[in-house]
Design an enzyme around this catalytic site. Structure first.
Site, PDB file in Angstrom:
ATOM      1  N   HIS A   1       0.752  -1.390  -0.116  1.00  9.13           N
ATOM      2  CA  HIS A   1      -0.123  -0.078   0.247  1.00  9.13           C
ATOM      3  C   HIS A   1       0.972   1.253   0.143  1.00  9.13           C
ATOM      4  CE1 HIS A   1      -3.885  -2.084   1.832  1.00  9.13           C
ATOM      5  NE2 HIS A   1      -3.909  -2.168   0.437  1.00  9.13           N
TER       6      HIS A   1
ATOM      7  N   HIS B   1     -11.306  -9.226  -6.611  1.00 11.23           N
ATOM      8  CA  HIS B   1     -10.903  -7.956  -6.120  1.00 11.23           C
ATOM      9  C   HIS B   1     -10.073  -7.495  -7.077  1.00 11.23           C
ATOM     10  CE1 HIS B   1      -9.857  -4.809  -3.063  1.00 11.23           C
ATOM     11  NE2 HIS B   1      -8.903  -5.693  -2.832  1.00 11.23           N
TER      12      HIS B   1
ATOM     13  N   GLU C   1      -8.221  -4.649  -6.504  1.00 11.23           N
ATOM     14  CA  GLU C   1      -6.752  -3.692  -6.070  1.00 11.23           C
ATOM     15  C   GLU C   1      -5.690  -4.269  -6.858  1.00 11.23           C
ATOM     16  OE1 GLU C   1      -6.552  -3.613  -1.869  1.00 11.23           O
ATOM     17  OE2 GLU C   1      -5.183  -1.889  -2.171  1.00 11.23           O
TER      18      GLU C   1
ATOM     19  N   ASP D   1      -2.952  -5.219  -6.583  1.00 13.39           N
ATOM     20  CA  ASP D   1      -1.914  -6.442  -6.184  1.00 13.39           C
ATOM     21  C   ASP D   1      -2.668  -7.716  -6.657  1.00 13.39           C
ATOM     22  OD1 ASP D   1      -3.903  -5.611  -4.139  1.00 13.39           O
ATOM     23  OD2 ASP D   1      -2.960  -6.907  -2.949  1.00 13.39           O
TER      24      ASP D   1
ATOM     25  N   HIS E   1     -11.942  -5.964   1.809  1.00 10.61           N
ATOM     26  CA  HIS E   1     -11.851  -4.487   2.386  1.00 10.61           C
ATOM     27  C   HIS E   1     -12.235  -3.336   1.572  1.00 10.61           C
ATOM     28  CE1 HIS E   1      -7.739  -3.408   1.086  1.00 10.61           C
ATOM     29  NE2 HIS E   1      -8.006  -4.433   0.459  1.00 10.61           N
TER      30      HIS E   1
ATOM     31  N   ASP F   1      -8.638 -11.358  -0.129  1.00 15.56           N
ATOM     32  CA  ASP F   1      -7.904 -10.726   1.008  1.00 15.56           C
ATOM     33  C   ASP F   1      -8.189 -11.191   2.424  1.00 15.56           C
ATOM     34  OD1 ASP F   1      -6.168  -8.814  -0.478  1.00 15.56           O
ATOM     35  OD2 ASP F   1      -7.490  -7.336  -0.262  1.00 15.56           O
TER      36      ASP F   1
ATOM     37  N   TYR G   1      -2.200  -8.351   9.923  1.00 12.37           N
ATOM     38  CA  TYR G   1      -3.133  -7.792   8.605  1.00 12.37           C
ATOM     39  C   TYR G   1      -4.601  -7.449   9.067  1.00 12.37           C
ATOM     40  CZ  TYR G   1      -4.770  -8.452   3.802  1.00 12.37           C
ATOM     41  OH  TYR G   1      -5.245  -8.378   2.555  1.00 12.37           O
TER      42      TYR G   1
ATOM     43  N   HIS H   1      -3.562 -13.830  -0.184  1.00 13.74           N
ATOM     44  CA  HIS H   1      -1.851 -13.443   0.107  1.00 13.74           C
ATOM     45  C   HIS H   1      -1.363 -14.377   1.027  1.00 13.74           C
ATOM     46  CE1 HIS H   1      -1.691  -9.285  -1.453  1.00 13.74           C
ATOM     47  NE2 HIS H   1      -2.918  -9.018  -0.769  1.00 13.74           N
TER      48      HIS H   1
HETATM   49 FE1  FEO Z   1      -7.001  -5.432  -1.098  1.00 13.76          FE
HETATM   50 FE2  FEO Z   1      -4.760  -7.578  -1.609  1.00 13.76          FE
HETATM   51  O1  FEO Z   1      -5.674  -6.110  -1.973  1.00 13.76           O
END
Ligand code: FEO
Length: 399
Positions: A23, A79, A81, A83, A145, A164, A192, A225
């Site tokens: 991030h 998701h 995002e 990543d 999230h 996530d 996390y 992750h």
């Molecule tokens: Fe919310 Fe691993 O990205």
């Protein structure tokens, strides 16, 4: 590297051993991370999520070694995002017509990131994707999230691809929970949760209850992750339920920043005073200018009480202390007490400022705080210890 999770599912992600910050510069990853992507081969073939953009070429090259890309029938983006969606541009250059299954918000956000109008198929909770023998059931998870977040459940194999949720920034070649050090794994999972999911705890509870009510068997949880939960996979779900309900251990965390050690001396004397009165409570003391801010947040998450100190500077507080206060304000911890302290030379605003900020962050501040003119002498140190004694009493009442 790719590896088979079972006959139908292959992990096709990237272990990022070198990642130190995530991030941007907001989240420390002392143990690296991984971006988990999964290829499910049934009568139809589906790819679930991709990896962060710097690894896009490597990701697509690895995929090509195990499948002709044209044989990927569907992509699921749990998701948007970066990543997890970061390799989409590279992949979609090769298979531009392949449908991307995602939520309505997912499609909007992916378009916002990459400015491409790919073949999006918007899905909602309960929608299914038939793969031939098994099917995927989609479960929206808004604000876990991001607004677009979603999970996908593979029937037959009983695997929840949770994105996530239930993940950790934890690089390991031993990708399963029964193969890694349990205490490291939980340290990363808690960090996390504390740093990313705390503000969304009510959604966590609701989503877990909703998912449980579907009565779907879960043999494995594959997050996006870190480590896959295959031994007693629901242990992390149960842990999330605990964490989501204003989690606390018997701990007090003292966080301070100091210019010439006066505030540090106060911190240590307060800590001593707490321990004098209560041998059982864990007291941790952190200089926030010196220690990792996300590790500190994880400690605050575990605490019944935060005691925050700073020297006064320019009628304000030191910047490292201000940064922690900004973080706790955003995270919105619930049911925690707090106190403020700090040394000064002439104006002495710091305890008042800290107190106000802690109140804004939702802490129950116990009093006006402890203020120290110049360096504490023996008598002042005794006052700090007495203040710590009082805190021990308050903490005990909370048990
Ligand atoms: Fe919310 Fe691993 O990205």
């Amino acid at each position: 590297m790719v590896f088979d999770i079972n006959k139908k599912v292959t992990w096709t992600g990237k272990i990022d051993w070198e990642l130190k910050k995530f991030h941007g510069d907001e989240y420390s990853t002392h143990r690296g991370s991984s971006y988990n992507s999964y290829l499910v081969k049934d009568k139809k073939t589906v790819l679930i999520d991709t990896v962060w953009q710097p690894f896009a070429k490597e990701f697509v090259a690895n995929l090509k070694e195990i499948i002709d890309l044209k044989k990927i029938d569907y992509i699921i983006s749990n998701h948007s995002e970066i990543d997890h969606s970061g390799a989409l541009p590279e992949l979609m250059r090769e298979i531009p017509e392949t449908p991307i299954h995602c939520t309505k918000n997912g499609a909007k956000i992916i378009k916002g990131h990459y400015h491409k109008d790919w073949n999006f198929v918007e899905v909602k909770t309960g929608d299914t994707l038939d793969l031939g023998e098994n099917k995927i059931i989609f479960v929206e998870a808004p604000m876990l999230h991001w607004p677009d977040s979603m999970m996908s459940y593979l029937t037959g194999e009983n695997i929840l691809f949770s994105n996530d949720a239930f993940g950790q920034h934890y690089a390991s070649e031993h990708m399963y929970n029964d193969k890694v050090d349990e205490s490291e794994l939980y340290q990363e999972a808690l960090k996390y949760y504390a740093n990313i999911l705390t503000p969304f705890s009510p959604f966590v509870i609701k989503k877990i209850e909703e998912f449980s009510s579907l009565d779907l068997p879960v043999s494995m949880i594959c997050p996006s992750h870190g480590i896959i939960w295959r031994e007693d996979p629901l242990q992390i779900v149960n842990k999330y339920m605990e964490w989501a309900k204003n989690y606390q251990e018997n701990q007090v965390t003292i966080v301070y920043d100091t210019m010439w050690n006066a505030t540090r001396t106060m911190a240590e004397a307060i800590a001593k005073g707490i321990k004098e009165k209560d041998k059982e409570v864990t007291v941790k003391v952190f200089n926030c200018a010196d220690r990792d801010k996300n590790d500190i947040i994880a400690e605050i998450f575990k605490s019944k009480m935060l005691i925050m100190g700073s020297s006064t500077i320019n009628r304000g507080i030191l910047s490292a202390a201000a940064s922690i206060l900004e973080m706790v304000k955003g995270l919105g911890f619930k049911d925690k007490k707090a106190a403020a302290f700090g040394s000064y030379g002439w104006s002495g605003e710091s305890p008042k400022i800290i107190k106000e900020e802690l109140k804004k962050a939702g802490f129950e501040v116990i009093d006006e705080g402890l203020k120290q003119l110049w360096a504490p002498d023996r008598e002042d140190i005794e006052k700090c210890k007495a203040y710590g004694n009082g805190i021990a009493d308050i903490i005990r009442q909370k048990v």
